[in-house]
Design a protein around this motif. Sequence first.
Motif, mmCIF file in Angstrom:
data_model
loop_
_atom_site.group_PDB
_atom_site.id
_atom_site.type_symbol
_atom_site.label_atom_id
_atom_site.label_comp_id
_atom_site.label_asym_id
_atom_site.label_seq_id
_atom_site.Cartn_x
_atom_site.Cartn_y
_atom_site.Cartn_z
ATOM 1 N N ALA A 7 40.841 37.246 40.509
ATOM 2 C CA ALA A 7 40.880 36.186 41.517
ATOM 3 C C ALA A 7 39.961 35.037 41.128
ATOM 4 C CB ALA A 7 40.485 36.744 42.882
ATOM 5 N N VAL A 8 38.793 35.365 40.595
ATOM 6 C CA VAL A 8 37.848 34.338 40.155
ATOM 7 C C VAL A 8 38.432 33.537 39.002
ATOM 8 C CG1 VAL A 8 35.650 34.023 38.950
ATOM 9 C CG2 VAL A 8 35.752 35.456 40.986
ATOM 10 N N ALA A 9 39.087 34.215 38.066
ATOM 11 C CA ALA A 9 39.712 33.516 36.942
ATOM 12 C C ALA A 9 40.793 32.552 37.438
ATOM 13 C CB ALA A 9 40.306 34.533 35.967
ATOM 14 N N TRP A 10 41.558 32.985 38.444
ATOM 15 C CA TRP A 10 42.586 32.113 39.007
ATOM 16 C C TRP A 10 41.950 30.904 39.684
ATOM 17 C CZ3 TRP A 10 44.090 29.876 43.531
ATOM 18 C CH2 TRP A 10 45.398 29.372 43.582
ATOM 19 N N LEU A 11 40.879 31.143 40.450
ATOM 20 C CA LEU A 11 40.188 30.041 41.120
ATOM 21 C C LEU A 11 39.634 29.037 40.115
ATOM 22 C CD1 LEU A 11 38.121 31.575 44.076
ATOM 23 C CD2 LEU A 11 39.753 29.693 44.211
ATOM 24 N N LYS A 12 39.119 29.542 39.021
ATOM 25 C CA LYS A 12 38.532 28.657 38.012
ATOM 26 C C LYS A 12 39.578 27.720 37.425
ATOM 27 C CE LYS A 12 35.455 28.827 33.990
ATOM 28 N NZ LYS A 12 34.848 29.691 32.953
ATOM 29 N N ASP A 72 44.289 34.195 52.132
ATOM 30 C CA ASP A 72 45.266 35.276 52.306
ATOM 31 C C ASP A 72 46.115 35.462 51.051
ATOM 32 O OD1 ASP A 72 44.220 35.469 54.788
ATOM 33 O OD2 ASP A 72 46.039 34.950 55.891
ATOM 34 N N GLU A 73 46.461 34.344 50.401
ATOM 35 C CA GLU A 73 47.252 34.444 49.166
ATOM 36 C C GLU A 73 46.423 35.046 48.036
ATOM 37 O OE1 GLU A 73 48.945 30.693 48.171
ATOM 38 O OE2 GLU A 73 50.057 30.519 50.063
ATOM 39 N N LEU A 74 45.147 34.669 47.963
ATOM 40 C CA LEU A 74 44.268 35.262 46.954
ATOM 41 C C LEU A 74 44.122 36.762 47.190
ATOM 42 C CD1 LEU A 74 41.211 32.911 46.269
ATOM 43 C CD2 LEU A 74 42.917 33.708 44.636
ATOM 44 N N ALA A 75 43.977 37.148 48.451
ATOM 45 C CA ALA A 75 43.851 38.564 48.786
ATOM 46 C C ALA A 75 45.103 39.326 48.381
ATOM 47 C CB ALA A 75 43.595 38.722 50.282
ATOM 48 N N GLU A 76 46.248 38.701 48.584
ATOM 49 C CA GLU A 76 47.506 39.353 48.194
ATOM 50 C C GLU A 76 47.573 39.528 46.680
ATOM 51 O OE1 GLU A 76 52.345 38.680 48.756
ATOM 52 O OE2 GLU A 76 50.906 37.390 49.810
ATOM 53 N N ARG A 77 47.108 38.528 45.945
ATOM 54 C CA ARG A 77 47.064 38.637 44.481
ATOM 55 C C ARG A 77 46.182 39.810 44.058
ATOM 56 N NH1 ARG A 77 48.206 34.359 41.035
ATOM 57 N NH2 ARG A 77 49.140 32.539 42.029
ATOM 58 N N ALA A 78 45.095 40.021 44.817
ATOM 59 C CA ALA A 78 44.158 41.101 44.492
ATOM 60 C C ALA A 78 44.590 42.439 45.096
ATOM 61 C CB ALA A 78 42.766 40.743 44.999
ATOM 62 N N MET A 81 44.657 43.345 48.225
ATOM 63 C CA MET A 81 43.705 43.743 49.254
ATOM 64 C C MET A 81 44.065 43.045 50.556
ATOM 65 S SD MET A 81 40.046 43.329 47.271
ATOM 66 C CE MET A 81 39.720 44.075 45.664
ATOM 67 N N SER A 82 43.601 43.597 51.658
ATOM 68 C CA SER A 82 43.711 42.885 52.924
ATOM 69 C C SER A 82 42.742 41.707 52.893
ATOM 70 C CB SER A 82 43.370 43.805 54.092
ATOM 71 O OG SER A 82 41.985 44.119 54.086
ATOM 72 N N PRO A 83 42.997 40.650 53.652
ATOM 73 C CA PRO A 83 42.089 39.490 53.633
ATOM 74 C C PRO A 83 40.637 39.868 53.937
ATOM 75 C CG PRO A 83 44.133 38.888 54.718
ATOM 76 C CD PRO A 83 44.213 40.370 54.457
ATOM 77 N N SER A 84 40.411 40.748 54.904
ATOM 78 C CA SER A 84 39.034 41.110 55.256
ATOM 79 C C SER A 84 38.360 41.892 54.133
ATOM 80 C CB SER A 84 39.013 41.922 56.553
ATOM 81 O OG SER A 84 39.760 43.123 56.404
ATOM 82 N N THR A 85 39.103 42.826 53.510
ATOM 83 C CA THR A 85 38.540 43.594 52.398
ATOM 84 C C THR A 85 38.268 42.691 51.204
ATOM 85 O OG1 THR A 85 39.698 45.589 53.102
ATOM 86 C CG2 THR A 85 38.950 45.531 50.824
ATOM 87 N N PHE A 86 39.200 41.762 50.962
ATOM 88 C CA PHE A 86 39.031 40.817 49.858
ATOM 89 C C PHE A 86 37.766 39.991 50.046
ATOM 90 C CE2 PHE A 86 39.646 36.526 48.118
ATOM 91 C CZ PHE A 86 39.810 36.829 46.778
ATOM 92 N N ARG A 87 37.566 39.451 51.251
ATOM 93 C CA ARG A 87 36.375 38.645 51.515
ATOM 94 C C ARG A 87 35.103 39.470 51.318
ATOM 95 N NH1 ARG A 87 39.907 36.597 55.604
ATOM 96 N NH2 ARG A 87 40.165 34.316 55.464
ATOM 97 N N GLN A 88 35.144 40.708 51.774
ATOM 98 C CA GLN A 88 33.974 41.576 51.655
ATOM 99 C C GLN A 88 33.623 41.830 50.196
ATOM 100 O OE1 GLN A 88 34.477 45.353 53.600
ATOM 101 N NE2 GLN A 88 32.582 46.204 52.785
ATOM 102 N N LEU A 133 35.489 30.223 49.679
ATOM 103 C CA LEU A 133 35.409 28.779 49.916
ATOM 104 C C LEU A 133 34.150 28.196 49.280
ATOM 105 C CD1 LEU A 133 36.523 26.243 51.224
ATOM 106 C CD2 LEU A 133 35.304 26.860 53.332
ATOM 107 N N GLN A 134 33.023 28.871 49.403
ATOM 108 C CA GLN A 134 31.786 28.396 48.772
ATOM 109 C C GLN A 134 31.932 28.369 47.255
ATOM 110 O OE1 GLN A 134 29.252 31.370 50.568
ATOM 111 N NE2 GLN A 134 28.253 29.862 51.880
ATOM 112 N N PHE A 135 32.607 29.381 46.717
ATOM 113 C CA PHE A 135 32.834 29.457 45.268
ATOM 114 C C PHE A 135 33.658 28.255 44.818
ATOM 115 C CE2 PHE A 135 34.655 30.909 41.321
ATOM 116 C CZ PHE A 135 33.690 31.735 40.765
ATOM 117 N N GLN A 136 34.745 27.980 45.537
ATOM 118 C CA GLN A 136 35.595 26.841 45.180
ATOM 119 C C GLN A 136 34.819 25.527 45.257
ATOM 120 O OE1 GLN A 136 38.267 25.139 48.030
ATOM 121 N NE2 GLN A 136 39.985 25.174 46.588
#
Length: 305
Positions: A205-210, A220-226, A228-235, A246-249
Motif C-alpha cells: 500500500a505504501v509503494a502504491w501511495l508513493k 477504503d480502496e487502499l484497504a481493499e488492495r491490502a 483488509m477491512s478499512p478499520s484494520t487497514f488503518r490500525q 492521509l498524514q503519509f500522503q
Amino acid sequence: MIKYESPKPSATPTTVEALARVIGRFAQSDGDHATVIPGLTLHRRKAPTAPLHCIYGVGLGVVVQGGKQVTLGEEVADYGPGQSMLTTIDLPVLAHIMHATTREPFLGMMLTLDMRLIMQIASELELSQPDKGSSCQPVTIEKLDGALGDALVRLVNLLDEPQVIPQLAPLIRHEITVRLLTGPHGAQLQHLVAAGSPSRQIAKAVAWLKQNFREPLHVDELAERARMSPSTFRQHFRAITGMSPLQFQKQLRLQEARQLMLNQNLDAGYAGGLVGYESASQFNREYSRLFGAPPQRDIKRMRLS
C-alpha cells in the motif's frame, strides 16, 4: 516502534575503523556522495546539521563516526559508530547529524536493498516464519554484525577497482542480503517477506501511495488492495508507519513540492498544484505546519544553508 537494544555479536573496533577509513577516503568533502555501485551512497559532514525531512526507502544505513538522530512520527532514535539502521518500508522521516566536527567528521553510508533479491534469498534459505505475536518494526537499530561489516568494507573497497564492479558488486550485495536475513535484523526482514503478513500488505500500500500520491486518497480502496477491512487497514498502517494514510500522503506531497521549488525554481502555487493540492491556502498552511515556515521563506532558508 524503533528498536534500541542491540544483540551480540557486534563488529569489532577494527571492522568499524576499516569501514571509517575507506568511507573517509572516498568521501573527502562534505555532502552525500553517490557512487558507481548501484544503491550505495557515502556521507560526510564536518558539523551538525539542521533536521531535514526526507524519505527513507528500503535500505541499510551505517554510522562509523559521529552520530545521527532519526524521528519517525513520535518515535526518536539516536545511532552512532558501529550501529546499523534497517528500514523495511518507504517512510517519511526527520533526520539530522547530531555529532560531527572538522577533526572527527560524521561518516556513514547507505545501501538501498533490492526487495526481489530479499524475497528470493529468503525463500532459498527456508527461514522460519516470524512469530505471529511479534510486531513489525519499520526501523530497527542494531550493533553492526562483524560478518556484515566485513562485507560492507569489501563492497566500498570495490570503488578502487571500477572494472570489476559489474561482476563482484552483485555477489557482495547477495552476501549482505544473506547476512541481514540471518543476523540481528533478520526478524524484521522476515516480517516483510512473509506471505500474507500485514507488514507485506502495508508495504504494498505504501509503494502504491508513493507512486500515486497526487491522486485523491480513498482509504477504503487502499484497504481493499491490502485485503483488509478499512478499520484494520488503518490500525496496521499507523502501527507500521507511525501515521495515518492521509498524514503519509500529505508528507509525500509536501516533500515533493519542496524539491520542485528548490530544484526547479517553481513558485508555491504551481508546485502545490503539481503534487495534488487544489487549494493554495491549504497547501501553504500544511507546508508551514510541516516545515516550520511558509514556502517562500523556507526555500530561501534552504538555499542559504
